[in-house]
Design an enzyme around this catalytic site. Structure first.
Site, mmCIF file in Angstrom:
data_model
loop_
_atom_site.group_PDB
_atom_site.id
_atom_site.type_symbol
_atom_site.label_atom_id
_atom_site.label_comp_id
_atom_site.label_asym_id
_atom_site.label_seq_id
_atom_site.Cartn_x
_atom_site.Cartn_y
_atom_site.Cartn_z
ATOM 1 N N ARG A 78 -15.518 -5.696 1.849
ATOM 2 C CA ARG A 78 -16.279 -5.454 0.622
ATOM 3 C C ARG A 78 -16.763 -4.018 0.637
ATOM 4 O O ARG A 78 -17.376 -3.579 1.614
ATOM 5 C CB ARG A 78 -17.482 -6.405 0.570
ATOM 6 C CG ARG A 78 -18.241 -6.353 -0.736
ATOM 7 C CD ARG A 78 -19.585 -7.057 -0.655
ATOM 8 N NE ARG A 78 -20.637 -6.156 -0.216
ATOM 9 C CZ ARG A 78 -21.953 -6.395 -0.370
ATOM 10 N NH1 ARG A 78 -22.351 -7.529 -0.928
ATOM 11 N NH2 ARG A 78 -22.853 -5.533 0.051
ATOM 12 N N GLU B 251 -17.836 -14.836 3.625
ATOM 13 C CA GLU B 251 -18.537 -13.566 3.898
ATOM 14 C C GLU B 251 -19.138 -13.611 5.307
ATOM 15 O O GLU B 251 -19.685 -14.631 5.731
ATOM 16 C CB GLU B 251 -19.658 -13.360 2.865
ATOM 17 C CG GLU B 251 -20.372 -12.026 3.000
ATOM 18 C CD GLU B 251 -21.461 -11.826 1.935
ATOM 19 O OE1 GLU B 251 -21.973 -12.824 1.395
ATOM 20 O OE2 GLU B 251 -21.785 -10.663 1.643
ATOM 21 N N HIS C 40 -23.385 -7.602 -8.230
ATOM 22 C CA HIS C 40 -24.769 -8.061 -8.046
ATOM 23 C C HIS C 40 -25.511 -8.258 -9.369
ATOM 24 O O HIS C 40 -26.630 -7.771 -9.553
ATOM 25 C CB HIS C 40 -25.526 -7.088 -7.119
ATOM 26 C CG HIS C 40 -26.413 -7.797 -6.135
ATOM 27 N ND1 HIS C 40 -27.744 -8.002 -6.363
ATOM 28 C CD2 HIS C 40 -26.152 -8.363 -4.939
ATOM 29 C CE1 HIS C 40 -28.275 -8.655 -5.349
ATOM 30 N NE2 HIS C 40 -27.323 -8.890 -4.469
ATOM 31 N N ASN D 223 -34.571 -15.755 1.217
ATOM 32 C CA ASN D 223 -34.967 -14.354 1.347
ATOM 33 C C ASN D 223 -36.088 -13.987 0.368
ATOM 34 O O ASN D 223 -35.912 -14.076 -0.845
ATOM 35 C CB ASN D 223 -33.722 -13.480 1.080
ATOM 36 C CG ASN D 223 -33.825 -12.095 1.675
ATOM 37 O OD1 ASN D 223 -34.857 -11.714 2.214
ATOM 38 N ND2 ASN D 223 -32.739 -11.340 1.573
ATOM 39 N N ASP E 178 -29.238 -12.665 5.737
ATOM 40 C CA ASP E 178 -30.411 -13.532 5.560
ATOM 41 C C ASP E 178 -30.064 -15.004 5.745
ATOM 42 O O ASP E 178 -30.959 -15.850 5.742
ATOM 43 C CB ASP E 178 -31.090 -13.293 4.209
ATOM 44 C CG ASP E 178 -30.135 -13.293 3.031
ATOM 45 O OD1 ASP E 178 -29.194 -12.469 3.019
ATOM 46 O OD2 ASP E 178 -30.316 -14.122 2.130
ATOM 47 N N HIS F 167 -18.659 -6.015 5.332
ATOM 48 C CA HIS F 167 -19.142 -5.004 4.387
ATOM 49 C C HIS F 167 -18.826 -3.603 4.897
ATOM 50 O O HIS F 167 -18.996 -3.324 6.076
ATOM 51 C CB HIS F 167 -20.660 -5.080 4.238
ATOM 52 C CG HIS F 167 -21.150 -6.351 3.619
ATOM 53 N ND1 HIS F 167 -22.463 -6.550 3.285
ATOM 54 C CD2 HIS F 167 -20.501 -7.484 3.252
ATOM 55 C CE1 HIS F 167 -22.609 -7.748 2.742
ATOM 56 N NE2 HIS F 167 -21.437 -8.342 2.716
ATOM 57 N N GLU G 98 -17.571 -9.674 -7.592
ATOM 58 C CA GLU G 98 -18.578 -10.720 -7.369
ATOM 59 C C GLU G 98 -19.745 -10.569 -8.333
ATOM 60 O O GLU G 98 -20.186 -9.446 -8.599
ATOM 61 C CB GLU G 98 -19.050 -10.545 -5.921
ATOM 62 C CG GLU G 98 -20.173 -11.437 -5.494
ATOM 63 C CD GLU G 98 -20.522 -11.165 -4.030
ATOM 64 O OE1 GLU G 98 -19.650 -10.696 -3.252
ATOM 65 O OE2 GLU G 98 -21.680 -11.415 -3.657
ATOM 66 N N ARG H 240 -19.150 -19.246 -4.697
ATOM 67 C CA ARG H 240 -19.807 -18.644 -3.531
ATOM 68 C C ARG H 240 -21.050 -19.381 -3.053
ATOM 69 O O ARG H 240 -21.868 -18.834 -2.326
ATOM 70 C CB ARG H 240 -20.170 -17.191 -3.864
ATOM 71 C CG ARG H 240 -18.986 -16.276 -3.697
ATOM 72 C CD ARG H 240 -19.296 -14.847 -4.005
ATOM 73 N NE ARG H 240 -20.482 -14.301 -3.389
ATOM 74 C CZ ARG H 240 -20.625 -14.032 -2.089
ATOM 75 N NH1 ARG H 240 -19.625 -14.262 -1.261
ATOM 76 N NH2 ARG H 240 -21.752 -13.539 -1.624
ATOM 77 N N GLU I 93 -23.738 -17.192 -5.332
ATOM 78 C CA GLU I 93 -24.613 -17.132 -4.157
ATOM 79 C C GLU I 93 -26.045 -17.553 -4.473
ATOM 80 O O GLU I 93 -26.760 -17.985 -3.584
ATOM 81 C CB GLU I 93 -24.580 -15.736 -3.517
ATOM 82 C CG GLU I 93 -25.187 -14.639 -4.354
ATOM 83 C CD GLU I 93 -25.083 -13.266 -3.692
ATOM 84 O OE1 GLU I 93 -24.011 -12.926 -3.178
ATOM 85 O OE2 GLU I 93 -26.091 -12.545 -3.694
ATOM 86 N N ASP J 257 -19.102 -6.155 -4.909
ATOM 87 C CA ASP J 257 -20.209 -6.967 -5.425
ATOM 88 C C ASP J 257 -20.922 -6.212 -6.543
ATOM 89 O O ASP J 257 -21.483 -5.138 -6.309
ATOM 90 C CB ASP J 257 -21.185 -7.269 -4.278
ATOM 91 C CG ASP J 257 -22.199 -8.349 -4.637
ATOM 92 O OD1 ASP J 257 -22.292 -8.705 -5.823
ATOM 93 O OD2 ASP J 257 -22.888 -8.834 -3.714
ATOM 94 N N HIS K 38 -21.239 -17.320 0.437
ATOM 95 C CA HIS K 38 -22.194 -16.281 0.792
ATOM 96 C C HIS K 38 -22.468 -16.341 2.302
ATOM 97 O O HIS K 38 -22.635 -17.420 2.861
ATOM 98 C CB HIS K 38 -23.483 -16.593 0.024
ATOM 99 C CG HIS K 38 -24.514 -15.528 0.048
ATOM 100 N ND1 HIS K 38 -25.849 -15.803 -0.114
ATOM 101 C CD2 HIS K 38 -24.418 -14.189 0.190
ATOM 102 C CE1 HIS K 38 -26.544 -14.675 -0.080
ATOM 103 N NE2 HIS K 38 -25.699 -13.678 0.101
ATOM 104 N N TYR L 270 -27.613 -0.666 -4.569
ATOM 105 C CA TYR L 270 -27.476 -1.915 -3.826
ATOM 106 C C TYR L 270 -26.305 -1.832 -2.843
ATOM 107 O O TYR L 270 -25.236 -1.317 -3.176
ATOM 108 C CB TYR L 270 -27.214 -3.098 -4.791
ATOM 109 C CG TYR L 270 -26.654 -4.286 -4.051
ATOM 110 C CD1 TYR L 270 -27.497 -5.112 -3.317
ATOM 111 C CD2 TYR L 270 -25.281 -4.523 -3.992
ATOM 112 C CE1 TYR L 270 -26.984 -6.157 -2.563
ATOM 113 C CE2 TYR L 270 -24.760 -5.567 -3.257
ATOM 114 C CZ TYR L 270 -25.620 -6.384 -2.540
ATOM 115 O OH TYR L 270 -25.111 -7.400 -1.795
ATOM 116 N N TRP M 264 -31.667 -7.375 -10.377
ATOM 117 C CA TRP M 264 -31.379 -6.626 -9.139
ATOM 118 C C TRP M 264 -30.110 -7.144 -8.493
ATOM 119 O O TRP M 264 -29.662 -8.075 -8.334
ATOM 120 C CB TRP M 264 -32.521 -6.732 -8.114
ATOM 121 C CG TRP M 264 -32.173 -5.933 -6.902
ATOM 122 C CD1 TRP M 264 -32.173 -4.582 -6.797
ATOM 123 C CD2 TRP M 264 -31.718 -6.437 -5.644
ATOM 124 N NE1 TRP M 264 -31.758 -4.199 -5.544
ATOM 125 C CE2 TRP M 264 -31.461 -5.321 -4.812
ATOM 126 C CE3 TRP M 264 -31.481 -7.727 -5.141
ATOM 127 C CZ2 TRP M 264 -30.988 -5.444 -3.503
ATOM 128 C CZ3 TRP M 264 -31.038 -7.857 -3.850
ATOM 129 C CH2 TRP M 264 -30.789 -6.718 -3.039
#
Ligand code: EZ4
Ligand code: CO
Length: 403
Positions: free
Chosen positions: A147, A340, A213, A37, A317, A122, A237, A284, A263, A211, A313, A159, A403
């Site tokens: 999630r 996931e 992130h 991605n 994407d 999600h 996560e 993951r 991930e 998550d 994961h 996010y 991020w």
């Protein structure tokens, strides 16, 4: 059985996918997902310029030897670009091997160790009420694990929140990434309220995941894990950026909330300490970013020795090719945890068709020979590559944040 052609197709049916097509003698086709991605063209070039020329003429049946040839033969080992490229080749060769044998890939991996693969989806919302509506919809679809992410009051964008069309939230078109704002203290106060809200509304019948992130420091993550203990999370996560594997010792000392990481990892070396020191509960790593089926199985075998389960994961994407490959692995390993599943939205369905199916919370890869996915190269040509990037994060004072 020799490889006669290997080609890379970059397409953008809504979001970018990099697809490797390997053609063996007798017209047998193998598919691999090489999508990274926001860095799609780097992997496409790695494959086109450096790998595809090496594949033509090789024996398509020699998966392990090809893996070792590409990994040891590059000198510059590991890293997301290299390992995604190797993954695509590996998955395509497993697809071919299955087709030659007339068996679904999971049969080649030892056969089904379970009847189905529990997946999590999600749910998100800009308000807690929106989140509840989405959550209820997912429960109605039969998901056993969900999630949950909610917009953080006071921050412009958070996010994991789907816009109103309900599906895709990360990459934005254009040559420059979007900029989000992050404020840890607001998040840390708000996240436990979100989980409290969901448990109040829906009880404890479904597994609840969240998550983080990579946004926290170890001690912040420890505080979050502790605050979430009453809500009995399935996992949190990526609480901290996991390059610093020993940081997880500190988190571990403070909370029994289970932790899932990996991930963005590309190899067994990225997770070695986390696994062998039992610093996490779920690993993951994904089939498409961690060297394919061959290497992912090695990661999961190591994890099994230490009581760590898989939790791969499976965001949008990762193309349907990667999703199928993941399901074949998940079905066959002893220490499967959860998978996931974000799904793919049209027009991706014009390019990819797959035999995997969801029912009552579980998925199955289907019983077609190979992976059970087909790819329409002509349809792909109608959706050329578009620059799209994940956002970047800055704190309120303007400094860069993960991020
Ligand atoms: O941000 O797949 O758990 N899922 C995630 C994803 C990732 C994207 C990055 O490409 O964290 O949404
Ligand atoms: Co994640």
């Amino acid at each position: 059985m020799k490889i006669v052609d290997a080609r890379v197709i970059v397409s953008s049916p809504g979001r970018n996918y990099v697809t490797l097509v390997i053609e063996a003698e007798d017209g047998v086709i193998g598919l691999g997902d090489a999508t990274l991605n926001g860095r799609e063209l780097a992997v496409a070039s790695y494959l086109r310029d450096h790998v595809c020329p090496l594949l033509v003429g090789r024996d398509a049946r020699r998966i392990e030897d090809t893996w070792q040839y590409l990994y040891r033969g590059a000198y510059w080992r590991r890293g997301p670009v290299t390992m995604t490229a190797i993954a695509a080749v590996d998955v395509a060769l497993w697809d071919i091997k299955g087709k030659i044998a007339g068996l679904p890939v999971y049969e080649l991996l030892g056969g089904a160790a379970r009847d189905g693969v529990m997946v999590y989806c999600h749910a998100s919302g800009s308000t807690l009420d929106d989140l509840s509506a989405d959550f209820q919809g997912r429960m109605d679809q039969g998901y056993l694990a969900i999630r949950a992410q909610a917009a953080i009051p006071g921050l412009m964008k958070t996010y994991g929140i789907a816009p109103t069309d309900g599906q895709i939230y990360e990459p934005a078109s254009g040559n420059v990434p979007q900029q989000d704002t992050w404020e840890t203290s607001t998040y840390l106060d708000f996240a436990p309220q979100v989980m409290a809200h969901l448990r109040r509304e829906f009880g404890y019948v479904v597994h609840l995941l969240h998550d983080v992130h990579h946004r926290l420091t170890p001690i912040e993550a420890a505080r979050l894990g502790g605050a979430l203990e009453p809500y009995r999370m399935f996992w949190i996560e990526d609480p901290t950026p996991a390059e610093d594997q020993s940081a997880f010792r500190l988190i571990r000392q403070h909370t029994t909330t289970p932790i899932a990481v990996g991930e963005v990892f590309n190899s067994i070396w990225d997770c070695q300490q986390l696994i062998t020191e039992r610093l996490i509960d779920y690993i993951r790593t994904s089939v498409s970013h961690t060297g394919g089926i061959t290497h992912l199985r090695r990661v999961f075998a190591l994890a099994d020795l230490y009581g760590v389960r898989s939790g791969s994961h499976g965001a949008g994407d990762l193309s349907p090719i990667a999703m199928a490959a993941a399901l074949h692995v998940d079905l066959s390993i002893p220490n499967f945890g959860i998978q996931e599943y974000m799904g793919h939205r049209d027009p991706a369905g014009e390019l990819f068709s797959s035999s995997y199916a969801f029912r009552d919370g579980y998925m199955h890869p289907g019983n077609q020979p190979g992976l059970g996915v087909s790819f329409d190269e002509e349809a792909a040509a109608k959706f050329p590559y578009e620059p799209k990037y994940l956002p970047v994060n800055r704190r309120r004072d303007g400094s860069m944040h993960d991020w």
